[in-house]
Design a protein around this motif. Structure first.
Motif, PDB file in Angstrom:
ATOM      1  N   GLU A  89      13.313  -8.848   5.287  1.00 16.57           N
ATOM      2  CA  GLU A  89      13.268  -9.332   4.159  1.00 16.57           C
ATOM      3  C   GLU A  89      11.790 -10.226   4.513  1.00 16.57           C
ATOM      4  OE1 GLU A  89      17.444 -10.665   2.315  1.00 16.57           O
ATOM      5  OE2 GLU A  89      16.575 -12.053   3.823  1.00 16.57           O
ATOM      6  N   GLN A  90      10.967 -10.109   3.205  1.00 20.82           N
ATOM      7  CA  GLN A  90       9.804 -10.994   3.092  1.00 20.82           C
ATOM      8  C   GLN A  90       9.561 -11.912   1.944  1.00 20.82           C
ATOM      9  OE1 GLN A  90       6.389 -10.195   4.846  1.00 20.82           O
ATOM     10  NE2 GLN A  90       8.113  -9.640   6.252  1.00 20.82           N
ATOM     11  N   LEU A  91       9.028 -12.640   2.141  1.00 21.55           N
ATOM     12  CA  LEU A  91       8.850 -13.894   1.124  1.00 21.55           C
ATOM     13  C   LEU A  91       7.425 -13.669   0.569  1.00 21.55           C
ATOM     14  CD1 LEU A  91      10.273 -15.281   3.634  1.00 21.55           C
ATOM     15  CD2 LEU A  91      10.653 -17.150   1.952  1.00 21.55           C
ATOM     16  N   SER A  92       7.132 -13.838  -1.002  1.00 19.83           N
ATOM     17  CA  SER A  92       6.107 -13.826  -1.549  1.00 19.83           C
ATOM     18  C   SER A  92       5.366 -15.075  -1.496  1.00 19.83           C
ATOM     19  CB  SER A  92       6.109 -13.474  -3.198  1.00 19.83           C
ATOM     20  OG  SER A  92       7.025 -14.466  -3.782  1.00 19.83           O
ATOM     21  N   VAL A  93       4.228 -15.347  -1.664  1.00 15.70           N
ATOM     22  CA  VAL A  93       3.379 -16.590  -1.777  1.00 15.70           C
ATOM     23  C   VAL A  93       4.057 -17.552  -2.612  1.00 15.70           C
ATOM     24  CG1 VAL A  93       1.372 -17.986  -2.186  1.00 15.70           C
ATOM     25  CG2 VAL A  93       1.083 -15.556  -0.954  1.00 15.70           C
ATOM     26  N   ALA A  94       4.553 -17.042  -3.584  1.00 17.27           N
ATOM     27  CA  ALA A  94       5.253 -17.628  -4.818  1.00 17.27           C
ATOM     28  C   ALA A  94       6.547 -18.295  -4.570  1.00 17.27           C
ATOM     29  CB  ALA A  94       5.326 -16.978  -6.428  1.00 17.27           C
ATOM     30  N   LEU A  95       7.259 -17.493  -3.790  1.00 14.80           N
ATOM     31  CA  LEU A  95       8.367 -17.939  -3.362  1.00 14.80           C
ATOM     32  C   LEU A  95       8.451 -18.804  -2.430  1.00 14.80           C
ATOM     33  CD1 LEU A  95      11.574 -17.822  -3.251  1.00 14.80           C
ATOM     34  CD2 LEU A  95      11.484 -15.834  -1.621  1.00 14.80           C
ATOM     35  N   LYS A  96       7.386 -18.978  -1.527  1.00 13.32           N
ATOM     36  CA  LYS A  96       7.279 -20.090  -0.360  1.00 13.32           C
ATOM     37  C   LYS A  96       6.928 -21.436  -0.978  1.00 13.32           C
ATOM     38  CE  LYS A  96       4.475 -17.307   2.254  1.00 13.32           C
ATOM     39  NZ  LYS A  96       3.804 -16.719   3.395  1.00 13.32           N
ATOM     40  N   LYS A  97       6.116 -21.244  -2.083  1.00 13.20           N
ATOM     41  CA  LYS A  97       5.611 -22.457  -2.721  1.00 13.20           C
ATOM     42  C   LYS A  97       6.909 -23.152  -3.365  1.00 13.20           C
ATOM     43  CE  LYS A  97       0.777 -21.205  -3.439  1.00 13.20           C
ATOM     44  NZ  LYS A  97      -0.246 -21.099  -4.568  1.00 13.20           N
ATOM     45  N   GLU A  98       7.661 -22.162  -4.312  1.00 16.86           N
ATOM     46  CA  GLU A  98       8.721 -22.629  -4.808  1.00 16.86           C
ATOM     47  C   GLU A  98      10.004 -23.544  -3.879  1.00 16.86           C
ATOM     48  OE1 GLU A  98      12.175 -21.075  -8.027  1.00 16.86           O
ATOM     49  OE2 GLU A  98      11.148 -19.672  -6.817  1.00 16.86           O
ATOM     50  N   ILE A  99      10.019 -22.848  -2.872  1.00 11.14           N
ATOM     51  CA  ILE A  99      11.099 -23.138  -1.719  1.00 11.14           C
ATOM     52  C   ILE A  99      10.535 -24.575  -1.201  1.00 11.14           C
ATOM     53  CG2 ILE A  99      11.865 -23.172   0.575  1.00 11.14           C
ATOM     54  CD1 ILE A  99      11.839 -20.225   0.204  1.00 11.14           C
ATOM     55  N   LEU A 165      16.754 -19.868  -7.443  1.00 11.73           N
ATOM     56  CA  LEU A 165      15.376 -19.861  -7.415  1.00 11.73           C
ATOM     57  C   LEU A 165      14.782 -18.905  -8.405  1.00 11.73           C
ATOM     58  CD1 LEU A 165      14.621 -20.668  -3.537  1.00 11.73           C
ATOM     59  CD2 LEU A 165      14.820 -22.259  -5.528  1.00 11.73           C
ATOM     60  N   LYS A 166      13.504 -19.049  -8.985  1.00  7.86           N
ATOM     61  CA  LYS A 166      13.003 -17.911  -9.912  1.00  7.86           C
ATOM     62  C   LYS A 166      12.469 -16.753  -9.078  1.00  7.86           C
ATOM     63  CE  LYS A 166      11.866 -21.701 -13.475  1.00  7.86           C
ATOM     64  NZ  LYS A 166      10.548 -22.450 -13.861  1.00  7.86           N
ATOM     65  N   ASN A 167      11.761 -17.181  -8.132  1.00  7.48           N
ATOM     66  CA  ASN A 167      11.194 -16.105  -7.333  1.00  7.48           C
ATOM     67  C   ASN A 167      12.007 -15.399  -6.486  1.00  7.48           C
ATOM     68  OD1 ASN A 167       8.191 -16.100  -8.163  1.00  7.48           O
ATOM     69  ND2 ASN A 167       8.763 -18.427  -7.704  1.00  7.48           N
ATOM     70  N   LYS A 168      11.801 -13.957  -6.280  1.00  8.95           N
ATOM     71  CA  LYS A 168      12.679 -13.131  -5.492  1.00  8.95           C
ATOM     72  C   LYS A 168      12.151 -12.953  -4.155  1.00  8.95           C
ATOM     73  CE  LYS A 168      14.321 -10.546  -9.442  1.00  8.95           C
ATOM     74  NZ  LYS A 168      14.497  -9.136 -10.044  1.00  8.95           N
ATOM     75  N   LEU A 169      13.245 -12.559  -3.354  1.00  6.95           N
ATOM     76  CA  LEU A 169      12.918 -11.979  -1.818  1.00  6.95           C
ATOM     77  C   LEU A 169      12.837 -10.604  -2.087  1.00  6.95           C
ATOM     78  CD1 LEU A 169      15.788 -13.600   0.312  1.00  6.95           C
ATOM     79  CD2 LEU A 169      13.186 -13.750   0.864  1.00  6.95           C
TER      80      LEU A 169
END
Length: 257
Positions: A89-99, A165-169
């Protein structure tokens, strides 16, 4: 009630022979306060790669099943907030910020689902049952624990509010036919032992019709046919895992008689 201090995050990773993917994942976790890899005695270069990251903590622990391994990992984390991530799995920049924003929200819940985008090699799989795939990945470990009755497809028991969360893995689950087939086989075997532990007995009709139902449901109702050959492959292998479940249940049942 949350304190005014920023909440720290522990990222937990379970590995076994992940030399092809673990480096990219660890490089992707630049926002974590703590990274722990729980390795099931890999025989490839996984351990060597992990050790090359000086800020990553490596612990080797014998794999029994997914639930026990995840609960073991939880016990190693120093921080209350944990993020479970798999090597594929990988995280987008947007997902990291959301976390980061989520765990520091004074009204944060106890656990969060994260949707996943299923990647078939290097292209997105749009249907085949994966279009609504979501899984618990981010949660406060002081309020959560994995159900010990599950050996695979773990169930998180949550005390408190649950959100999404809004953003996806990005889930790079399918790299090759044989690799995914092996994964589905292992899932099927673990599921069989879980069923046996609960006292379920093998039934011929289930062995025949449950895999068939799974394939048809994912291929037709869940629109797998719109994914073309990729959809056929994924739906077949998911059905194959169900077949292995009943085949293995039959084997372990009658081997003990």
């Amino acid at each position: 009630m949350k304190s005014n201090e920023n909440q720290k995050l522990s990222v937990l990773i379970i590995t076994l022979n992940e030399e092809e993917r673990i480096k990219a994942l660890l490089e992707n976790l630049d926002f974590a306060d703590e990274i722990i890899v729980i390795d099931s005695y890999s025989t490839d270069k996984t351990v060597e790669i992990v050790k090359s990251f000086k800020t990553v903590k490596l612990i080797q622990n014998k794999f029994v099943n997914y639930t026990s391994q995840r609960n073991f990992a939880l016990d190693q984390a120093e921080n209350s907030w944990v993020l479970f991530i798999d090597a594929d799995e990988q995280l987008s920049v947007a997902l990291k910020k959301e976390i980061v924003a989520t765990i520091n929200d004074k009204d944060a819940g106890s656990a969060y689902f994260i949707y996943r985008t299923f990647m078939f090699k290097n292209s997105k799989l749009h249907f085949s049952g994966w279009q609504t795939d979501k899984i618990f990945r981010l949660f406060d470990k002081s309020k959560c624990r994995y159900n010990e009755e599950r050996m695979v497809h773990e169930k998180l028991i949550v005390d408190g509010p649950i959100s999404i969360l809004k953003n996806k893995l990005i889930h790079f689950s399918y790299t090759s036919f044989q690799d995914y087939k092996s994964k589905m086989y292992n899932y099927g075997v673990l599921k069989a032992h879980e069923k046996r532990k609960k006292g379920q007995k093998p039934q011929l009709l289930l062995m025949i019709f449950h895999p068939l139902y799974t394939f048809l449901y994912q291929f037709i109702i869940r629109l797998g046919f719109l994914d073309g050959p990729k959809g056929i492959t994924i739906c077949y292998l998911n059905a194959y895992s169900i077949f292995i479940r009943y085949k293995e249940l039959k084997r372990i049942t009658f081997s003990r008689i």
